[in-house]
Design a protein around this motif. Structure first.
Motif, PDB file in Angstrom:
ATOM      1  N   ALA A 195       0.965  -1.133   0.243  1.00  0.00           N
ATOM      2  CA  ALA A 195       0.039   0.028  -0.461  1.00  0.00           C
ATOM      3  C   ALA A 195       0.848   1.433   0.037  1.00  0.00           C
ATOM      4  O   ALA A 195       1.438   1.329   0.744  1.00  0.00           O
ATOM      5  CB  ALA A 195      -0.712  -0.084   1.040  1.00  0.00           C
ATOM      6  N   VAL A 196       0.323   1.744  -0.438  1.00  0.00           N
ATOM      7  CA  VAL A 196       2.156   3.081  -1.014  1.00  0.00           C
ATOM      8  C   VAL A 196       1.168   4.286  -1.362  1.00  0.00           C
ATOM      9  O   VAL A 196      -0.127   4.571  -1.900  1.00  0.00           O
ATOM     10  CB  VAL A 196       2.874   3.070  -2.520  1.00  0.00           C
ATOM     11  N   LEU A 197       1.541   5.318  -0.744  1.00  0.00           N
ATOM     12  CA  LEU A 197       1.183   6.969  -1.063  1.00  0.00           C
ATOM     13  C   LEU A 197       1.866   7.832  -1.365  1.00  0.00           C
ATOM     14  O   LEU A 197       2.895   7.848  -1.147  1.00  0.00           O
ATOM     15  CB  LEU A 197       0.549   7.049   0.790  1.00  0.00           C
ATOM     16  N   LEU A 198       1.746   8.800  -2.214  1.00  0.00           N
ATOM     17  CA  LEU A 198       2.558   9.049  -3.234  1.00  0.00           C
ATOM     18  C   LEU A 198       2.017  10.562  -3.620  1.00  0.00           C
ATOM     19  O   LEU A 198       0.818  10.840  -3.770  1.00  0.00           O
ATOM     20  CB  LEU A 198       2.787   9.075  -5.038  1.00  0.00           C
ATOM     21  N   PRO A 199       2.286  11.670  -2.577  1.00  0.00           N
ATOM     22  CA  PRO A 199       1.893  12.651  -3.457  1.00  0.00           C
ATOM     23  C   PRO A 199       2.338  13.620  -4.094  1.00  0.00           C
ATOM     24  O   PRO A 199       3.075  13.144  -4.377  1.00  0.00           O
ATOM     25  CB  PRO A 199       2.641  13.985  -1.454  1.00  0.00           C
ATOM     26  N   LYS A 200       1.552  14.323  -4.702  1.00  0.00           N
ATOM     27  CA  LYS A 200       2.071  15.043  -5.887  1.00  0.00           C
ATOM     28  C   LYS A 200       3.591  16.285  -5.196  1.00  0.00           C
ATOM     29  O   LYS A 200       3.884  16.727  -6.398  1.00  0.00           O
ATOM     30  CB  LYS A 200       0.391  16.202  -6.337  1.00  0.00           C
ATOM     31  N   VAL A 201       2.687  16.947  -4.451  1.00  0.00           N
ATOM     32  CA  VAL A 201       3.761  17.236  -3.549  1.00  0.00           C
ATOM     33  C   VAL A 201       4.340  16.667  -2.615  1.00  0.00           C
ATOM     34  O   VAL A 201       3.944  16.578  -2.069  1.00  0.00           O
ATOM     35  CB  VAL A 201       3.066  18.587  -3.139  1.00  0.00           C
ATOM     36  N   ALA A 202       5.406  16.439  -2.327  1.00  0.00           N
ATOM     37  CA  ALA A 202       6.618  16.011  -1.428  1.00  0.00           C
ATOM     38  C   ALA A 202       6.419  16.566  -0.307  1.00  0.00           C
ATOM     39  O   ALA A 202       5.963  17.485   0.541  1.00  0.00           O
ATOM     40  CB  ALA A 202       7.609  15.784  -1.782  1.00  0.00           C
ATOM     41  N   PHE A 203       5.780  15.765   1.050  1.00  0.00           N
ATOM     42  CA  PHE A 203       5.423  15.799   2.500  1.00  0.00           C
ATOM     43  C   PHE A 203       6.817  16.876   2.492  1.00  0.00           C
ATOM     44  O   PHE A 203       8.111  16.395   2.502  1.00  0.00           O
ATOM     45  CB  PHE A 203       5.966  14.585   2.455  1.00  0.00           C
ATOM     46  N   GLU A 204       6.689  17.949   3.974  1.00  0.00           N
ATOM     47  CA  GLU A 204       7.690  18.361   4.583  1.00  0.00           C
ATOM     48  C   GLU A 204       9.342  17.497   5.506  1.00  0.00           C
ATOM     49  O   GLU A 204      10.460  17.267   5.108  1.00  0.00           O
ATOM     50  CB  GLU A 204       7.421  19.142   4.818  1.00  0.00           C
ATOM     51  N   SER A 205       8.322  16.765   6.282  1.00  0.00           N
ATOM     52  CA  SER A 205       9.544  15.525   7.103  1.00  0.00           C
ATOM     53  C   SER A 205       8.219  14.492   7.678  1.00  0.00           C
ATOM     54  O   SER A 205       6.825  14.825   7.156  1.00  0.00           O
ATOM     55  CB  SER A 205       9.634  16.977   7.767  1.00  0.00           C
ATOM     56  N   GLN A 262      -7.058  24.819  -0.349  1.00  0.00           N
ATOM     57  CA  GLN A 262      -6.219  24.607   0.053  1.00  0.00           C
ATOM     58  C   GLN A 262      -6.224  23.025   0.085  1.00  0.00           C
ATOM     59  O   GLN A 262      -7.006  22.008   0.052  1.00  0.00           O
ATOM     60  CB  GLN A 262      -5.720  24.712   1.833  1.00  0.00           C
ATOM     61  N   ASN A 263      -5.259  22.782  -1.222  1.00  0.00           N
ATOM     62  CA  ASN A 263      -5.772  21.523  -1.952  1.00  0.00           C
ATOM     63  C   ASN A 263      -4.419  20.610  -2.138  1.00  0.00           C
ATOM     64  O   ASN A 263      -3.630  21.732  -2.781  1.00  0.00           O
ATOM     65  CB  ASN A 263      -5.708  21.465  -3.517  1.00  0.00           C
ATOM     66  N   TYR A 264      -4.523  18.989  -1.906  1.00  0.00           N
ATOM     67  CA  TYR A 264      -3.823  18.156  -1.656  1.00  0.00           C
ATOM     68  C   TYR A 264      -3.721  17.333  -2.238  1.00  0.00           C
ATOM     69  O   TYR A 264      -4.846  15.908  -1.429  1.00  0.00           O
ATOM     70  CB  TYR A 264      -3.466  17.939   0.039  1.00  0.00           C
ATOM     71  N   ALA A 265      -3.038  17.103  -3.430  1.00  0.00           N
ATOM     72  CA  ALA A 265      -3.264  15.755  -4.246  1.00  0.00           C
ATOM     73  C   ALA A 265      -1.941  14.646  -4.424  1.00  0.00           C
ATOM     74  O   ALA A 265      -1.128  14.892  -3.990  1.00  0.00           O
ATOM     75  CB  ALA A 265      -3.324  16.745  -5.933  1.00  0.00           C
ATOM     76  N   MET A 266      -3.293  13.247  -4.242  1.00  0.00           N
ATOM     77  CA  MET A 266      -2.267  12.655  -3.798  1.00  0.00           C
ATOM     78  C   MET A 266      -2.303  11.596  -4.619  1.00  0.00           C
ATOM     79  O   MET A 266      -4.150  11.281  -5.265  1.00  0.00           O
ATOM     80  CB  MET A 266      -2.542  11.759  -2.450  1.00  0.00           C
ATOM     81  N   ASP A 267      -1.884  10.179  -4.698  1.00  0.00           N
ATOM     82  CA  ASP A 267      -2.647   8.745  -4.800  1.00  0.00           C
ATOM     83  C   ASP A 267      -1.747   7.838  -4.138  1.00  0.00           C
ATOM     84  O   ASP A 267      -0.825   7.962  -3.934  1.00  0.00           O
ATOM     85  CB  ASP A 267      -1.961   8.303  -6.534  1.00  0.00           C
ATOM     86  N   PHE A 268      -3.052   6.877  -4.418  1.00  0.00           N
ATOM     87  CA  PHE A 268      -2.526   5.597  -3.395  1.00  0.00           C
ATOM     88  C   PHE A 268      -2.380   4.123  -4.528  1.00  0.00           C
ATOM     89  O   PHE A 268      -2.993   4.295  -5.759  1.00  0.00           O
ATOM     90  CB  PHE A 268      -3.887   5.059  -3.045  1.00  0.00           C
TER      91      PHE A 268
END
Length: 600
Positions: free
Chosen positions: A260-270, A301-307
């Motif tokens: 199970a992988v989570l890929l954010p469009k904008v990288a996580f800060e930490s 505010q929008n946060y786009a990701m992909d599982f």
């Protein structure tokens, strides 16, 4: 107290004791009375429960009207409801409690006992945002969202106040293992004063394979910093790691054959990742992740990701990009390069013919042996030369004796130089083949393609074949005996015997080779039958190679060549660097021994 008084009291005690013994209740009567008392107690407890239960329920604090009309008032309480998103590859069950994915089923895949593959399920899966609102931490995992489904898109919304809300959207495309996930925060910049929020995900991964122990050895949270190689937490123990070296491109909760992988469009800060090894039946490990995301104080505010939910098939993960395929363990350097750029391409090529995987492993082993045959030939010739030289070496040993090993080695080196033999000539070709042998040790246990594939009596080439089940555990062996592992061990012992005949090994060296196969029996007994099958085939093909080479090589001709080399001038023979260093070492040892004798 006089004698008469004492005698009277003593007689009274005897009478009382006798009355208790002869006229007291029997043991049967005592037991019946205990049962009656216990039954009366249960009736009283049941009556008390019926009487107090309504009072307890009534005493449960209700959510007051002020709370319901306040921030997230409409989302604090509710009734749990589920929504299903489904395509050809996945079945997702979403819940309005937390607006999260409750469970994931990977379609077309079965556990070892034939059940659907469920990556995670139930309340043990937590997912939500952690935000500081009004000086208090709000976790959306505890809120009730309103669900709206349109086709294969589900919207989950939790209202704060007025037009302020949190919205999650899940979009599952046809024939895909990816779920587009979006977090929309509307108007919360007026109540969130911090410059960051946290995404929390905790889940317990369920057992899918026959050997839970081996499955745990291949399960760990993985992560990747931007512009760096993926890394992972410990696979053997509980661990928590702060990820502060850079922005985090993705993270995954990996099992042996599924992820199970989570890929954010904008990288996580930490972030922070944690792992806990579980001992409960049916559970592998518990993973936790807290990822920090920048909050820009925007009205929207929008946060786009992909599982990604699916298999750890190398080419499938590679198609995801971001080097996710590197979480498939291909071994250490240089083994991972051999597996990735040599073994895997050949395996995929053979797979294209649609053959049984047992046949594919056979063809793969044959191709490898053919490619290595020049090295095998050189190794055989070198060992044959040493075997032919052994009578002369025995003569030298008889003359020099065992008292001066340095002088004995010097005499051996003189003989080697005279006949033109490299004593390590038989070892070097074998060492060059060793990385390929070791590469398969990582290749087969992590190869998804073998999962569930049968061959002969082996029901699943990705795990061990318990041909004999003991019903109890034997130290070093386990609770079963793998027939393919036994065959591999027997073939290795036979190979060792013939190899000793070729090399002319004597003494301890003759018997050391018999110890390792027995050790490998205990080590590889619980490894995939596909791996033991490969080692068995490799041994059998080596027998065939040596048989062919033996018929091709004339020992008498080799002997004549060695004797002819003795007649050649020593000066014409070019000394190798190895021989030069060895000569220097021998001279130093001899000088040391001479000096030691003088000092004595």
């Amino acid at each position: 107290m006089d004698r008469n008084t004492f005698t009277g009291l003593f007689l009274i005690m005897i009478v009382l004791a006798g009355s208790f013994y002869f006229f007291g209740p029997s043991q049967t009567e005592i037991n019946k009375e205990k049962e009656r008392i216990a039954a009366d107690s249960l009736k009283k407890v049941a009556a008390a429960t019926k009487t107090t239960a309504p009072a307890i329920a009534a005493a449960k604090p209700a959510v007051d009207s002020a709370t319901l009309s306040g921030p997230f008032g409409g989302s604090i309480a509710g009734t749990v409801q589920t929504t299903v998103l489904e395509n050809e590859n996945l079945k997702l069950t979403l819940t309005n409690k937390g607006g999260k994915i409750l469970s994931v089923e990977v379609k077309g895949q079965k556990t070892y006992d034939g059940k659907p593959v469920i990556l995670f399920d139930g309340d043990q899966n937590k997912f939500g945002l952690k935000m500081n609102i009004g000086g208090k931490e709000v976790n959306t995992n505890d809120l009730y969202f309103a669900a709206t489904k349109t086709g294969n898109l589900v919207s989950m919304r939790a209202n704060y106040l007025g037009d302020k809300y949190i919205e999650y959207t899940y979009d599952l495309k046809p024939k895909s293992n990816n779920v587009a996930f979006n977090i929309n925060l509307n108007g919360l910049n007026q109540v969130i004063q911090t410059d960051s929020i946290a995404l929390n995900w905790e889940t317990t991964l369920l057992e899918q394979e026959k050997s839970g122990k081996k499955e745990k050895e291949h399960a760990a949270p993985f992560y990747k910093y931007v512009n760096e190689t993926p890394d992972h937490l410990s696979i053997a123990k509980d661990e928590t790691e702060e990820l502060k070296k850079g922005k985090i491109e993705w993270f995954s909760f990996k099992q042996q054959f599924f992820s199970a992988v989570l890929l954010p469009k904008v990288a996580f800060e930490s972030g922070k990742l944690g792992i806990t090894v579980l001992t409960q039946p049916g559970e592998i490990k518990r993973y936790s992740a807290d990822m920090k995301m920048h909050f820009g104080q925007l009205a929207t505010q929008n946060y786009a990701m992909d599982f990604y939910f699916g298999t750890n098939k190398f080419d499938v993960l590679k198609a995801q990009g971001h080097e996710i395929e590197k979480q498939v363990d291909m071994g250490y350097w240089p083994l991972k390069y051999i597996n990735r750029f040599v073994v895997l391409p050949v395996f995929k090529f053979l797979e294209g013919f649609g053959w049984n995987y047992g046949l594919i492993i056979l063809i793969l082993t044959i191709l490898l042996k053919v490619a290595m045959s020049p090295l095998t030939y050189k190794s055989y010739i070198s060992m044959a030369k040493m075997r032919i030289l052994k009578p002369e070496m025995d003569v030298i040993k008889a003359k020099v004796g065992d008292d001066n090993p340095t002088l004995l080695q010097q005499e051996y080196l003189k003989l080697y130089k005279q006949v033109g033999v490299n004593p390590l000539g038989g070892c070097l070709p074998m060492l060059l083949q060793l990385p390929f042998v070791m590469a398969f040790f990582f290749f087969f246990p992590n190869l998804f393609e073998l999962r569930g594939e049968s061959f002969l009596w082996m029901k699943d080439l990705s795990t061990y074949d318990d041909f004999i089940k003991f019903g109890f555990t034997i130290p070093f062996i386990g609770d079963h005996l793998s027939l393919m592992c036994v065959l591999m061990t027997i073939s290795t012992l036979i190979y060792t015997y013939f190899n000793n005949q070729i090399s002319g090994a004597t003494g301890q060296m003759k018997y050391i080779g018999y110890i390792m196969p027995v050790v490998f029996l205990g080590v590889l007994n619980s490894y995939p039958s596909g791996l033991n099958y490969y080692y068995f085939l490799a041994n059998m093909l080596t027998f065939a190679q040596q048989f062919l080479i033996k018929n091709m090589v004339d020992d008498e001709k080799i002997h004549r060549t060695l004797q002819e080399n003795k007649t050649k001038p020593v000066e014409t023979k070019k000394k190798s660097k190895f021989q030069s260093r060895l000569d220097d070492y021998m001279r130093q040892q001899q000088q040391t021994q001479i000096q030691s004798k003088k000092n004595k």
